[in-house]
Write a protein that holds these residues in place. Structure first.
Motif, PDB file in Angstrom:
ATOM      1  N   GLY A 198      57.759   4.800  47.625  1.00 16.08           N
ATOM      2  CA  GLY A 198      59.081   5.087  48.178  1.00 16.08           C
ATOM      3  C   GLY A 198      59.497   4.072  49.217  1.00 16.08           C
ATOM      4  O   GLY A 198      60.684   3.735  49.329  1.00 16.08           O
ATOM      5  N   TRP A 199      58.540   3.566  50.000  1.00 10.85           N
ATOM      6  CA  TRP A 199      58.851   2.538  51.003  1.00 10.85           C
ATOM      7  C   TRP A 199      59.378   1.281  50.325  1.00 10.85           C
ATOM      8  O   TRP A 199      60.403   0.712  50.737  1.00 10.85           O
ATOM      9  CB  TRP A 199      57.598   2.217  51.801  1.00 10.85           C
ATOM     10  CG  TRP A 199      57.819   1.391  53.026  1.00 10.85           C
ATOM     11  CD1 TRP A 199      57.934   1.822  54.310  1.00 10.85           C
ATOM     12  CD2 TRP A 199      57.932  -0.049  53.099  1.00 10.85           C
ATOM     13  NE1 TRP A 199      58.122   0.768  55.172  1.00 10.85           N
ATOM     14  CE2 TRP A 199      58.120  -0.399  54.454  1.00 10.85           C
ATOM     15  CE3 TRP A 199      57.903  -1.061  52.154  1.00 10.85           C
ATOM     16  CZ2 TRP A 199      58.272  -1.706  54.875  1.00 10.85           C
ATOM     17  CZ3 TRP A 199      58.064  -2.383  52.568  1.00 10.85           C
ATOM     18  CH2 TRP A 199      58.235  -2.679  53.920  1.00 10.85           C
ATOM     19  N   VAL A 200      58.712   0.854  49.267  1.00 14.75           N
ATOM     20  CA  VAL A 200      59.147  -0.352  48.555  1.00 14.75           C
ATOM     21  C   VAL A 200      60.465  -0.100  47.842  1.00 14.75           C
ATOM     22  O   VAL A 200      61.349  -0.970  47.812  1.00 14.75           O
ATOM     23  CB  VAL A 200      58.051  -0.804  47.567  1.00 14.75           C
ATOM     24  CG1 VAL A 200      58.504  -2.018  46.779  1.00 14.75           C
ATOM     25  CG2 VAL A 200      56.760  -1.119  48.308  1.00 14.75           C
ATOM     26  N   ARG A 201      60.632   1.087  47.260  1.00 18.24           N
ATOM     27  CA  ARG A 201      61.880   1.386  46.543  1.00 18.24           C
ATOM     28  C   ARG A 201      63.071   1.361  47.492  1.00 18.24           C
ATOM     29  O   ARG A 201      64.127   0.790  47.171  1.00 18.24           O
ATOM     30  CB  ARG A 201      61.759   2.740  45.860  1.00 18.24           C
ATOM     31  CG  ARG A 201      63.023   3.159  45.100  1.00 18.24           C
ATOM     32  CD  ARG A 201      62.856   4.498  44.408  1.00 18.24           C
ATOM     33  NE  ARG A 201      62.570   5.557  45.351  1.00 18.24           N
ATOM     34  CZ  ARG A 201      61.449   6.273  45.342  1.00 18.24           C
ATOM     35  NH1 ARG A 201      60.514   6.027  44.467  1.00 18.24           N
ATOM     36  NH2 ARG A 201      61.271   7.239  46.244  1.00 18.24           N
ATOM     37  N   ALA A 202      62.935   1.971  48.660  1.00 20.06           N
ATOM     38  CA  ALA A 202      64.042   1.981  49.620  1.00 20.06           C
ATOM     39  C   ALA A 202      64.376   0.566  50.077  1.00 20.06           C
ATOM     40  O   ALA A 202      65.554   0.198  50.207  1.00 20.06           O
ATOM     41  CB  ALA A 202      63.681   2.855  50.819  1.00 20.06           C
ATOM     42  N   PRO A 260      66.308  16.987  49.125  1.00 17.87           N
ATOM     43  CA  PRO A 260      65.925  16.517  50.465  1.00 17.87           C
ATOM     44  C   PRO A 260      65.353  15.101  50.466  1.00 17.87           C
ATOM     45  O   PRO A 260      65.631  14.327  51.382  1.00 17.87           O
ATOM     46  CB  PRO A 260      64.876  17.553  50.907  1.00 17.87           C
ATOM     47  CG  PRO A 260      65.192  18.779  50.125  1.00 17.87           C
ATOM     48  CD  PRO A 260      65.666  18.278  48.808  1.00 17.87           C
ATOM     49  N   GLU A 261      64.556  14.755  49.459  1.00 16.58           N
ATOM     50  CA  GLU A 261      64.016  13.399  49.397  1.00 16.58           C
ATOM     51  C   GLU A 261      65.118  12.369  49.170  1.00 16.58           C
ATOM     52  O   GLU A 261      65.101  11.276  49.753  1.00 16.58           O
ATOM     53  CB  GLU A 261      62.974  13.308  48.286  1.00 16.58           C
ATOM     54  CG  GLU A 261      61.720  14.131  48.556  1.00 16.58           C
ATOM     55  CD  GLU A 261      60.785  14.148  47.366  1.00 16.58           C
ATOM     56  OE1 GLU A 261      61.227  13.729  46.274  1.00 16.58           O
ATOM     57  OE2 GLU A 261      59.626  14.579  47.520  1.00 16.58           O
ATOM     58  N   THR A 262      66.092  12.710  48.324  1.00 20.50           N
ATOM     59  CA  THR A 262      67.224  11.805  48.105  1.00 20.50           C
ATOM     60  C   THR A 262      68.030  11.621  49.380  1.00 20.50           C
ATOM     61  O   THR A 262      68.439  10.495  49.710  1.00 20.50           O
ATOM     62  CB  THR A 262      68.116  12.360  46.997  1.00 20.50           C
ATOM     63  OG1 THR A 262      67.346  12.526  45.801  1.00 20.50           O
ATOM     64  CG2 THR A 262      69.277  11.422  46.714  1.00 20.50           C
ATOM     65  N   ALA A 263      68.260  12.707  50.107  1.00 19.16           N
ATOM     66  CA  ALA A 263      69.005  12.601  51.362  1.00 19.16           C
ATOM     67  C   ALA A 263      68.251  11.773  52.386  1.00 19.16           C
ATOM     68  O   ALA A 263      68.849  10.962  53.106  1.00 19.16           O
ATOM     69  CB  ALA A 263      69.280  14.007  51.919  1.00 19.16           C
ATOM     70  N   ALA A 264      66.931  11.938  52.461  1.00 20.82           N
ATOM     71  CA  ALA A 264      66.146  11.161  53.421  1.00 20.82           C
ATOM     72  C   ALA A 264      66.141   9.684  53.076  1.00 20.82           C
ATOM     73  O   ALA A 264      66.247   8.827  53.958  1.00 20.82           O
ATOM     74  CB  ALA A 264      64.716  11.692  53.479  1.00 20.82           C
ATOM     75  N   GLU A 265      66.052   9.337  51.800  1.00 21.08           N
ATOM     76  CA  GLU A 265      66.005   7.923  51.420  1.00 21.08           C
ATOM     77  C   GLU A 265      67.352   7.245  51.593  1.00 21.08           C
ATOM     78  O   GLU A 265      67.413   6.043  51.874  1.00 21.08           O
ATOM     79  CB  GLU A 265      65.530   7.794  49.973  1.00 21.08           C
ATOM     80  CG  GLU A 265      65.255   6.375  49.549  1.00 21.08           C
ATOM     81  CD  GLU A 265      64.334   6.298  48.349  1.00 21.08           C
ATOM     82  OE1 GLU A 265      64.488   5.355  47.554  1.00 21.08           O
ATOM     83  OE2 GLU A 265      63.465   7.175  48.211  1.00 21.08           O
TER      84      GLU A 265
END
Length: 404
Positions: A198-202, A260-265
């Motif tokens: 997720g870090w790399v994707r963002a 929630p994960e979409t909102a956080a990213e």
């Protein structure tokens, strides 16, 4: 009294792989076993281990020996395609956050890649119970091996995701390479992150959607669109959406993240992310009515991304490029520092070391006549000058009193 041996379970990573191989979401497994989605998530990340009858049902579900029960047919309400109402939770589970639509399978070419082995699994804060199984310890990976494993798992799907965000093949590859180069530069931080993928994707998505790309000459002209008319129409609809709407739609309906994960990213609140998702779905359904269902939209996003030949570079090339870029920036910083020191030294040498008041310009003063140069002397003035010159330079002799 002897204890009945428990049903063996695969490792946490293998549990997630087996679930995705059967196209099941965490909500489906939770409904089939009779637990919450958070419990299934903790089983897959190794925080907890099922016991008793739930352990047996979970093991049979992973191995495919037991079909999903009827509870799966009526999952908890969540976002539905082209809906305009707010996101609501089930009344029996009002305290849980909104769940993603169970009809959207998470396993696809755009789905989240399984996490590579970055060393031993993180231990929970509380020690597990006596019946918790112990995972065998494996040899820790070197930083190069861990980075290559993360790149091999994430890069191919991440390039396709970034292509759907930008519509540019070269920009998609460059964004993914820059993200992994930055991850290699900050590898201790990324390796210890809870979700390295997720870090790399963002990072890749933020670089791809940067508005500064408009100033680059090679990005002023559009790239050739997909050859298939249906793919070209879907990509055209996506590119007409605002960047934040496009990214929210891709993360939720394409990658398979929950709300929630979409909102956080996307750095937004959960209601804001839900509104963006609903408006994006409405815009897509208005142009392409056959994609009004989230499941159909998910399938078409995967097909459009897979139709392009988007190959990521090798991990060794990415690591070498990141190291070269870091060396170049270091040399540029050193050169700039040297130039700055030289300019400062030259300034100190040539600058005056004391204050010199400026000369005021001349000005005429009223009431004082201007100085007039002397004219020719008369005969009397000439005689007086000759007399003065004839006398001694010290003047007439002084009178000295004498005693009487």
């Amino acid at each position: 009294m002897t204890r009945t041996p428990e049903t063996p379970l695969p490792s946490p990573k293998e549990r997630r792989r087996l679930r995705e191989a059967q196209s099941l979401s965490q909500a489906d497994v939770a409904a089939a076993v009779g637990v919450t989605r958070a419990t299934v998530r903790s089983w897959e990340n190794g925080s907890t281990t099922p016991r008793g009858s739930k352990r047996d049902a979970y093991a049979r579900l992973l191995t495919g020996a037991e079909e999903v029960t009827a509870h799966q047919e009526n999952p908890a309400p969540a976002l539905v395609g082209a809906a305009t109402g707010p996101v609501q939770a089930s009344p029996d589970h009002a305290e849980t956050p909104p769940e993603p639509p169970s009809e959207t399978p998470p396993a696809s070419e755009l789905g989240p890649e399984p996490k590579p082995a970055l060393g031993p699994e993180p231990q929970p804060e509380l020690a597990p119970g006596p019946e918790a199984e112990l995972e065998p310890l494996s040899a820790p990976l070197t930083p190069d091996q861990a980075f290559d494993a993360l790149y091999a798992f994430c890069a191919p799907a991440l390039v396709r995701q970034t292509y759907l965000l930008t519509g540019r093949r070269e920009l998609a590859r460059e964004s993914v390479e820059r993200a992994f180069q930055l991850a290699w530069h900050r590898w201790p931080e990324v390796a210890m992150d809870r979700d390295p993928a997720g870090w790399v994707r963002a990072t890749a998505h933020e670089f791809a959607l940067s508005p500064w790309h408009r100033l680059r000459p090679r990005h002023r002209n559009p790239e050739p669109p997909p050859t298939a008319p249906a793919d070209r129409a879907l990509l055209d609809v996506l590119l007409q959406l605002p960047p934040v709407y496009r990214r929210t739609l891709l993360l939720y309906d394409g990658v398979g993240l929950d709300l929630p994960e979409t909102a956080a990213e996307t750095e937004a609140s959960t209601p804001a992310a839900a509104n963006r998702l609903l408006h994006a779905r409405e815009a897509v359904a208005k142009r392409l009515p056959e994609l009004a269902e989230p499941k159909a939209l998910h399938r078409r996003l995967a097909e459009v991304a897979s139709a392009e030949r988007l190959r990521a570079a090798k991990p060794t090339t990415v690591r070498w490029g990141g190291e070269q870029r870091a060396r170049q920036w270091t040399r540029a910083a050193i050169a700039f520092t040297i130039v700055l020191i030289g300019a400062t030294t030259l300034t100190l040498r040539t600058a005056p070391d004391h204050y010199e008041p400026p000369l005021a310009p001349g000005a005429s003063v009223r009431g004082v006549p201007p100085r007039v140069a002397p004219g020719p002397l008369s005969a009397e003035e000439l005689a007086l000058r000759a007399k003065l010159k004839a006398e001694t330079a010290s003047g007439p002799e002084r009178l000295v009193p004498e005693p009487g």
